[in-house]
Design a protein around this motif. Structure first.
Motif, mmCIF file in Angstrom:
data_model
loop_
_atom_site.group_PDB
_atom_site.id
_atom_site.type_symbol
_atom_site.label_atom_id
_atom_site.label_comp_id
_atom_site.label_asym_id
_atom_site.label_seq_id
_atom_site.Cartn_x
_atom_site.Cartn_y
_atom_site.Cartn_z
ATOM 1 N N LEU A 1 0.947 -1.038 0.092
ATOM 2 C CA LEU A 1 0.222 0.019 0.014
ATOM 3 C C LEU A 1 0.780 1.057 -0.071
ATOM 4 O O LEU A 1 0.462 2.337 0.535
ATOM 5 N N HIS A 2 1.917 1.058 -0.550
ATOM 6 C CA HIS A 2 2.989 2.233 -0.617
ATOM 7 C C HIS A 2 2.368 3.473 -1.101
ATOM 8 O O HIS A 2 1.594 3.503 -2.160
ATOM 9 N N LYS A 3 2.453 4.535 -0.563
ATOM 10 C CA LYS A 3 2.039 5.969 -0.940
ATOM 11 C C LYS A 3 0.759 6.079 -1.430
ATOM 12 O O LYS A 3 0.383 6.480 -2.270
ATOM 13 N N ASN A 4 -0.204 5.801 -0.349
ATOM 14 C CA ASN A 4 -1.557 5.547 -0.649
ATOM 15 C C ASN A 4 -2.378 6.627 0.314
ATOM 16 O O ASN A 4 -3.466 6.897 0.274
ATOM 17 N N HIS A 5 -1.334 7.482 1.126
ATOM 18 C CA HIS A 5 -1.636 8.501 2.090
ATOM 19 C C HIS A 5 -3.047 8.189 2.871
ATOM 20 O O HIS A 5 -3.983 8.464 3.298
ATOM 21 N N ILE A 6 -2.806 6.748 3.811
ATOM 22 C CA ILE A 6 -4.045 6.131 4.370
ATOM 23 C C ILE A 6 -3.800 6.902 5.750
ATOM 24 O O ILE A 6 -4.913 7.067 6.350
#
Length: 230
Positions: free
Chosen positions: A145-150
């Motif tokens: 989930l790299h760089k998904n701004h969760i």
């Protein structure tokens, strides 16, 4: 009625003694017969007490079984209601997802991939839906989930799923702005998870507080082998 029933052996014994006295010309009972009668009455009293105790024990056992069955039925009904409420809530959330988020969720649910990389923005609603899927998924072993701004909220949702998931081995959350709050939530989940081996939390600004929480969780984790904070 119970008192009367309890007196019957004694009444029977008195009647027997009277009859034995009348049958003996001397007016005295045969002591051997008296002892036999007393022993017979004592045995009858003991047997009656044993039966009553057994009946009471059986009644208690049945009452306990019925109570356990009722409790189990109530717990199952509560579980089903909670599951139905969760499904309804998830369905409601899914209606608010973007097209890209729905496509990513559909991809995850296909259940054919062991390695999954999702790029969809990671809104709070999407992360709740994804976490609900991940909680029971037993196929995916690597989730990126790299760089998904969760954010912290997304990290909390994932943490709840990780406490139940038993298949995920690698999780990449690099550059997701989870902060110290998200790190604390994940740290708690690591103490319960038994499958995750690699966790990438680099570039998430977790600070000293988040790092300390993760350090404590590592002492209790039974599976994690690599934690990347770079």
């Amino acid at each position: 009625m119970e008192a009367a029933a309890g007196c019957r052996p004694a009444v029977g014994l008195v009647g027997l003694l009277v009859r034995m006295c009348s049958e003996n010309p001397t007016g005295r009972p045969d002591m051997a017969r008296v002892r036999g009668a007393v022993e017979a009455v004592a045995a009858a009293v003991e047997e009656a007490a044993r039966r009553k105790a057994a009946e009471e024990e059986e009644a208690r056992r049945k009452a306990a079984e019925e109570a356990a069955c009722r409790k189990a039925a109530e717990e199952e009904a509560d579980r089903l209601r909670a599951a139905e409420a969760e499904r309804a809530a998830t369905a409601e959330l899914e209606r608010s997802l973007t097209k890209a988020e729905r496509a990513a969720l559909d991809l995850a649910r296909r259940g054919t991939e062991t390695e999954l990389k999702l790029e969809c923005g990671g809104s709070a609603n999407f992360m709740v839906c994804l976490a609900a899927w991940l909680q029971t998924n037993c196929t995916v072993t690597k989730l990126d989930l790299h760089k998904n701004h969760i954010g912290a909220e997304g990290a909390r949702a994932l943490a709840g799923a990780l406490e139940h998931n038993t298949s995920l081995q690698q999780l990449n959350l690099h550059n997701n702005e989870i902060g110290a709050e998200g790190a604390r939530a994940l740290a708690v989940s690591l103490e319960h998870n038994t499958s995750l081996q690699l966790l990438n939390l680099g570039f998430n600004v977790i600070g000293a507080e988040g790092a300390r929480a993760l350090a404590v969780s590592l002492e209790h984790s039974t599976s994690l082998q690599q934690l990347d904070l770079s």
